[in-house]
Design a protein around this motif. Structure first.
Motif, mmCIF file in Angstrom:
data_model
loop_
_atom_site.group_PDB
_atom_site.id
_atom_site.type_symbol
_atom_site.label_atom_id
_atom_site.label_comp_id
_atom_site.label_asym_id
_atom_site.label_seq_id
_atom_site.Cartn_x
_atom_site.Cartn_y
_atom_site.Cartn_z
ATOM 1 N N TRP A 187 -26.670 4.100 -45.614
ATOM 2 C CA TRP A 187 -26.127 5.392 -45.172
ATOM 3 C C TRP A 187 -24.609 5.353 -45.142
ATOM 4 C CZ3 TRP A 187 -28.570 9.838 -45.002
ATOM 5 C CH2 TRP A 187 -29.975 9.822 -44.960
ATOM 6 N N LEU A 245 -23.335 5.548 -48.658
ATOM 7 C CA LEU A 245 -23.531 6.903 -49.182
ATOM 8 C C LEU A 245 -22.441 7.845 -48.658
ATOM 9 C CD1 LEU A 245 -25.578 8.464 -50.900
ATOM 10 C CD2 LEU A 245 -26.777 9.046 -48.790
ATOM 11 N N GLU A 294 -15.494 13.459 -53.219
ATOM 12 C CA GLU A 294 -15.099 14.836 -52.906
ATOM 13 C C GLU A 294 -15.103 14.966 -51.399
ATOM 14 O OE1 GLU A 294 -14.047 17.227 -54.689
ATOM 15 O OE2 GLU A 294 -14.536 16.582 -56.718
ATOM 16 N N ASP A 329 -13.742 17.069 -49.198
ATOM 17 C CA ASP A 329 -14.028 18.373 -48.591
ATOM 18 C C ASP A 329 -15.496 18.737 -48.714
ATOM 19 O OD1 ASP A 329 -11.537 18.766 -47.674
ATOM 20 O OD2 ASP A 329 -10.974 20.350 -49.072
ATOM 21 N N ALA A 330 -16.060 18.448 -49.887
ATOM 22 C CA ALA A 330 -17.473 18.767 -50.083
ATOM 23 C C ALA A 330 -18.322 17.955 -49.110
ATOM 24 C CB ALA A 330 -17.893 18.496 -51.527
ATOM 25 N N ALA A 364 -17.398 16.773 -46.207
ATOM 26 C CA ALA A 364 -17.196 17.308 -44.858
ATOM 27 C C ALA A 364 -18.020 18.570 -44.654
ATOM 28 C CB ALA A 364 -15.719 17.600 -44.622
ATOM 29 N N SER A 365 -18.073 19.419 -45.688
ATOM 30 C CA SER A 365 -18.775 20.693 -45.540
ATOM 31 C C SER A 365 -20.285 20.490 -45.501
ATOM 32 C CB SER A 365 -18.403 21.640 -46.686
ATOM 33 O OG SER A 365 -19.050 21.242 -47.868
ATOM 34 N N LEU A 366 -20.751 19.301 -45.870
ATOM 35 C CA LEU A 366 -22.189 19.032 -45.818
ATOM 36 C C LEU A 366 -22.581 18.289 -44.548
ATOM 37 C CD1 LEU A 366 -22.615 18.066 -49.546
ATOM 38 C CD2 LEU A 366 -23.581 20.078 -48.451
ATOM 39 N N GLY A 367 -21.605 18.069 -43.677
ATOM 40 C CA GLY A 367 -21.942 17.478 -42.393
ATOM 41 C C GLY A 367 -21.470 16.045 -42.215
ATOM 42 N N VAL A 368 -20.793 15.473 -43.224
ATOM 43 C CA VAL A 368 -20.286 14.111 -43.107
ATOM 44 C C VAL A 368 -18.885 14.163 -42.506
ATOM 45 C CG1 VAL A 368 -19.702 12.013 -44.364
ATOM 46 C CG2 VAL A 368 -21.580 13.449 -45.162
ATOM 47 N N MET A 407 -15.725 27.909 -43.877
ATOM 48 C CA MET A 407 -16.328 26.577 -43.794
ATOM 49 C C MET A 407 -15.518 25.641 -42.904
ATOM 50 S SD MET A 407 -19.117 25.343 -44.947
ATOM 51 C CE MET A 407 -19.550 24.121 -43.717
ATOM 52 N N LEU A 422 -12.411 24.392 -43.797
ATOM 53 C CA LEU A 422 -11.554 23.512 -44.589
ATOM 54 C C LEU A 422 -10.110 24.005 -44.606
ATOM 55 C CD1 LEU A 422 -14.112 22.994 -47.484
ATOM 56 C CD2 LEU A 422 -13.471 21.311 -45.757
ATOM 57 N N PRO A 475 -15.554 21.219 -40.124
ATOM 58 C CA PRO A 475 -16.526 21.598 -41.166
ATOM 59 C C PRO A 475 -17.901 20.984 -40.931
ATOM 60 C CG PRO A 475 -14.465 20.904 -42.181
ATOM 61 C CD PRO A 475 -14.325 20.669 -40.697
ATOM 62 N N TRP A 476 -17.922 19.697 -40.530
ATOM 63 C CA TRP A 476 -19.224 19.049 -40.382
ATOM 64 C C TRP A 476 -20.009 19.600 -39.203
ATOM 65 C CZ3 TRP A 476 -14.517 16.617 -40.687
ATOM 66 C CH2 TRP A 476 -13.953 16.126 -39.499
ATOM 67 N N ALA A 480 -21.574 22.695 -40.580
ATOM 68 C CA ALA A 480 -22.757 22.334 -41.367
ATOM 69 C C ALA A 480 -23.945 22.145 -40.432
ATOM 70 C CB ALA A 480 -22.497 21.064 -42.172
ATOM 71 N N TYR A 489 -22.302 25.395 -48.129
ATOM 72 C CA TYR A 489 -21.177 25.840 -48.954
ATOM 73 C C TYR A 489 -21.312 25.264 -50.358
ATOM 74 C CZ TYR A 489 -16.114 25.557 -50.254
ATOM 75 O OH TYR A 489 -14.894 25.603 -50.867
ATOM 76 N N PRO A 527 -18.994 24.811 -53.319
ATOM 77 C CA PRO A 527 -17.569 24.990 -53.580
ATOM 78 C C PRO A 527 -17.269 25.445 -55.004
ATOM 79 C CG PRO A 527 -18.080 22.663 -53.262
ATOM 80 C CD PRO A 527 -19.364 23.402 -53.159
ATOM 81 N N ARG A 561 -17.713 20.519 -57.506
ATOM 82 C CA ARG A 561 -17.372 19.419 -56.596
ATOM 83 C C ARG A 561 -18.570 18.544 -56.245
ATOM 84 N NH1 ARG A 561 -12.115 19.300 -57.166
ATOM 85 N NH2 ARG A 561 -11.247 21.369 -57.118
ATOM 86 N N ILE A 602 -26.865 13.389 -49.378
ATOM 87 C CA ILE A 602 -25.706 13.800 -48.581
ATOM 88 C C ILE A 602 -25.852 15.263 -48.185
ATOM 89 C CG2 ILE A 602 -23.192 14.094 -48.567
ATOM 90 C CD1 ILE A 602 -22.941 11.669 -50.286
ATOM 91 N N GLY A 603 -26.447 16.071 -49.070
ATOM 92 C CA GLY A 603 -26.693 17.472 -48.730
ATOM 93 C C GLY A 603 -27.543 17.614 -47.483
ATOM 94 N N TRP A 646 -27.522 15.588 -44.983
ATOM 95 C CA TRP A 646 -26.949 14.615 -44.046
ATOM 96 C C TRP A 646 -27.284 14.892 -42.594
ATOM 97 C CZ3 TRP A 646 -24.994 10.088 -45.321
ATOM 98 C CH2 TRP A 646 -24.305 9.373 -44.362
ATOM 99 N N VAL A 647 -27.178 16.158 -42.164
ATOM 100 C CA VAL A 647 -27.355 16.464 -40.744
ATOM 101 C C VAL A 647 -28.827 16.622 -40.372
ATOM 102 C CG1 VAL A 647 -25.086 17.539 -40.538
ATOM 103 C CG2 VAL A 647 -27.049 18.949 -41.126
ATOM 104 N N ARG A 669 -27.710 20.868 -53.608
ATOM 105 C CA ARG A 669 -27.161 20.054 -52.526
ATOM 106 C C ARG A 669 -26.975 20.897 -51.267
ATOM 107 N NH1 ARG A 669 -21.294 17.691 -53.825
ATOM 108 N NH2 ARG A 669 -20.801 19.863 -53.417
ATOM 109 N N ALA A 670 -26.472 22.128 -51.447
ATOM 110 C CA ALA A 670 -26.278 23.014 -50.296
ATOM 111 C C ALA A 670 -27.620 23.445 -49.707
ATOM 112 C CB ALA A 670 -25.458 24.234 -50.705
#
Lengths: 293, 233
Positions: A152, A155, A163, A165-166, A168-172, B48, B50, B70-71, B74, B80, B82, B86, B99-100, B102-103, B146-147
């Motif tokens: 994990w 990953l 990426e 920002d991408a 971060a926007s997915l929750g990482v 988002m 950012l 941002p996280w 999510a 999102y 992008p 990306r 990773i999509g 992730w949460v 992924r989103a």
């Protein structure tokens, strides 16, 4: 024995290159001051054993921890600045740390520090024992790194490196994992410093100067940043070459610098990275063998 | 579901968004159309997290989210896609999808991956391939897939048509329409006004950082000014 000393130097270099690879390869954070953490570990271990009377077995992880504390602070700083800023900052840290070793009385100032040979269960460490310890540490760190890409943590680092920002926007939370990478990488460098100090029996500030950082970075870049075993190959090549080729030891910085430039220009993925010329040759050999059947 | 009230945002020192107010209700499909440089992508990044909000309100399901990372957003099930896709180029399709999600709880990932593969069978064939080795269209599918791993309540999509072959553009819009029909709330920013207004319920027109027009998608399509500026007469 000469071979043993060379093997110890390789073992130290491999640990340093692997630890730098965690920060710069896997987390994508440029570090040009890795020797600072190597030095922090060495001095911590030297002081703890020589002045505080700690046994080596405790001083070794303590050296890693102290280096990691500074590493985590650097990591917390790194998430606030751009990558080029970070590269310059880490150079600065290297010089500051070396200056502290050189001028502060506690660290022996310009005289350096004598470090006692480790004693473990009544056994006084010679080069053979140091070498065994290095083999064990290398195996442990290698197993960790081999597991990293599919974990994990790996990953998350991969996402952040590719990426940010991408990811971060997915929750990482990128900061979280970057700081973690700094902590682990500097911990290993600190432990390596401890082994170095006790192997040498004497340390001084110049052992951890900026050129050492450049050397470690060159090893990781040569083998392949972000690859599992590339930095090991780079460490072996760059530690052996001054032993084999006289000119490499005379012009060490020139070789490192030239190597960095050439690798960045022609093989940024390193010798064993994806689609490197070595890998293509290897695959070429393999498929030709198959075609001949 | 999403309420934006009098929002201003800056990129460095220059102001990019002026006094933006937008509403997206649950289940709605809303498009924001506008030319290059109108501030569309910045708006998505602001939602988002950012790009920071300078002033104004940003509410998601009634909660102010403009100070959240941002996280954290999510985690509230805002996803999102992008601009420029990306995708994580060095990682495999499977890793991108992981990773999509992730949460989400890890044990739930296989089911979510299956769902995404049902929408984009192509991704199923490429599970162990590095994302950067795929075509632009496949990467766009991956970015959407992924989103979707989040099973989002609000899906933000930035320029789905950019750089894609027309046949793939149609396929991507079709997917968005299906997602919308299945109940996902969607906010799309898009240069291709004709296609965007063709699939969405409502639209906004963004010009140099200002909302200049809003209304039902069908009404916007018939609006003379919109036709001249964005639909080619």
């Amino acid at each position: 024995m000469y071979e043993q000393v060379v093997a110890i130097n390789i073992g130290l270099a491999m640990l340093l290159a692997m630890s730098l690879n965690i920060i710069t390869g896997f987390a994508g954070q440029p570090t040009l001051g890795h020797a600072a953490f190597y030095g922090i570990g060495a001095y911590t271990s030297a002081l703890l054993t020589a002045k505080a009377g700690w046994p080596f077995l405790l001083a070794l992880p303590a050296a890693g921890l102290v280096a990691a504390v500074v590493g985590v602070l650097l990591g917390l700083f790194s998430v606030r600045v751009r990558e080029d800023f970070l590269a310059v900052t880490t150079i600065g840290i290297n010089f500051v740390v070396v200056a502290i070793f050189q001028y502060v009385e506690l660290f022996g100032a310009s005289l350096g520090l004598a470090v006692p040979k480790p004693v473990l269960f009544g056994l006084r460490f010679g080069n053979t024992e140091i070498l065994i310890l290095l083999v064990i540490l290398n195996i442990l760190v290698y197993l960790f790194i081999r597991h990293l890409p599919t974990s994990w943590l790996g990953l998350a680092l991969g996402g952040v490196r590719n990426e940010e920002d991408a990811a971060a926007s997915l929750g990482v939370n990128p900061d979280h994992y970057k700081v973690f990478a700094f902590g682990i990488g500097t911990f290993i460098a600190g432990m390596t410093g401890s082994v170095y100090a006790h192997f040498m029996g004497f340390i001084s500030s110049s052992d951890f100067a900026f050129p050492v950082s450049v050397g470690v970075l060159s090893m990781a870049v040569l083998g392949g940043l972000g690859t599992v075993s590339g930095p090991l190959l780079g460490a072996v090549i760059l530690t052996l070459s001054p032993e084999v080729f006289r000119f490499v030891s005379d012009y060490r910085m020139l070789v490192y610098g030239g190597l960095l430039v050439l690798m960045m220009r022609f093989q940024p993925q390193g010798l064993i990275g994806d689609d490197s010329f070595l890998r293509r040759k290897w695959i070429g050999l393999f498929s030709r063998g198959k075609g001949g059947e | 579901m999403l309420e934006i009230r009098n929002l201003n945002a800056h990129y460095g020192h220059s102001q990019v968004l002026y006094d933006i107010s937008i509403d997206v209700k649950a289940g709605e499909f809303v498009s924001i159309i506008g030319a290059n440089g109108a501030g569309k992508s910045t708006l998505m990044k602001v939602i988002m997290g950012l790009v920071p909000v300078s002033s104004g309100k940003l509410l998601f399901k009634g909660n102010e989210i403009s100070r959240l990372e941002p996280w954290q957003r999510a985690g509230m099930k805002i996803a999102y896609v992008p601009e420029g896709r990306r995708v994580f180029g060095e990682l495999t399709v499977a890793e991108n999808l992981r990773i999509g999600g992730w949460v989400e709880p890890p044990q739930d990932l296989p089911r979510r991956v299956e769902k995404v593969v049902a929408i984009f069978p192509r991704l199923g064939e490429r599970m162990n391939q590095a994302a950067r080795t795929m075509s632009g269209g496949e990467q766009q599918m991956l970015a959407i897939g992924r989103a979707l791993m989040l099973e989002p309540e609000l899906l933000l999509v930035d320029e789905i048509s950019m750089g894609l072959m027309p046949i793939l553009v149609n396929r991507c819009f079709e997917v968005l329409k299906q997602l919308s029909e299945a109940g996902t709330t969607i906010l799309l920013v898009e240069q291709n006004a004709r296609k965007a207004l063709g699939v969405s319920h409502r639209g906004y027109v963004l010009e140099t950082g200002h909302i200049v027009l809003e209304g039902e998608a069908t009404r916007l399509r018939d609006d003379d000014a919109v036709r001249r500026a964005y639909l080619g007469g």
